[in-house]
Design a protein around this motif. Sequence first.
Motif, short mmCIF file in Angstrom:
data_model
loop_
_atom_site.label_atom_id
_atom_site.label_comp_id
_atom_site.label_asym_id
_atom_site.label_seq_id
_atom_site.Cartn_x
_atom_site.Cartn_y
_atom_site.Cartn_z
N TRP A 139 0.86 -1.18 0.00
CA TRP A 139 0.00 0.00 0.00
C TRP A 139 0.90 1.23 0.00
N PHE A 140 0.54 2.17 -0.82
CA PHE A 140 1.21 3.47 -0.88
C PHE A 140 0.14 4.55 -0.77
N ARG A 141 0.57 5.77 -0.50
CA ARG A 141 -0.38 6.87 -0.46
C ARG A 141 0.26 8.13 -1.01
N ASP B 123 -3.04 11.59 7.65
CA ASP B 123 -3.24 10.36 6.89
C ASP B 123 -4.09 10.61 5.64
N THR B 124 -4.61 11.80 5.50
CA THR B 124 -5.41 12.14 4.33
C THR B 124 -4.58 12.01 3.05
N ALA B 125 -5.07 11.20 2.13
CA ALA B 125 -4.33 10.93 0.90
C ALA B 125 -5.16 10.01 0.01
N VAL B 126 -4.69 9.85 -1.21
CA VAL B 126 -5.19 8.77 -2.06
C VAL B 126 -4.32 7.55 -1.77
N TYR B 127 -4.97 6.45 -1.48
CA TYR B 127 -4.26 5.22 -1.13
C TYR B 127 -4.31 4.26 -2.33
N TYR B 128 -3.13 3.73 -2.64
CA TYR B 128 -2.99 2.82 -3.77
C TYR B 128 -2.48 1.47 -3.30
N CYS B 129 -3.02 0.41 -3.86
CA CYS B 129 -2.39 -0.89 -3.65
C CYS B 129 -1.59 -1.24 -4.89
N ALA B 130 -0.61 -2.11 -4.68
CA ALA B 130 0.29 -2.47 -5.76
C ALA B 130 0.81 -3.89 -5.54
#
Length: 121
Positions: free
Chosen positions: A36-38, A87-94
């Motif tokens: 997970w990245f953000r 923690d506000t962000a767009v979270y991406y899985c990879a």
Amino acid sequence: QVQLVESGGGLVQAGGSLRLSCAASGRTFSNYAMGWFRQARGKEREFVAAIGGSTYYADSVKGRFTISRDNVKNTVYLGMNSLKPDDTAVYYCAAKAYGLPYKEQMSYLYWGQGTQVTVSS
């Protein structure tokens, strides 16, 4: 090819909790380590957590976030507790092959489209 679709983002008050999901399809899910990245507005994308043989966390989320995976459901999760406005962000899985560095974005072959998490103060 692996397709990744995140869900579970939303608006939550500081101190609250969310659980993000990332559903994978395509190649055998268990063959990949997952991360997970953000990315917050105006900032670079950063590592959050990863799971392979072990779990790995950024210092900023250690003790508050938990990464897990269900290889039957082809899904990776990110449980987030004690959320903060930072923690506000767009979270991406990879997804990446095993053996490559977990914190490096370049290690990851496949990415989802992201899900927005907003933590209000």
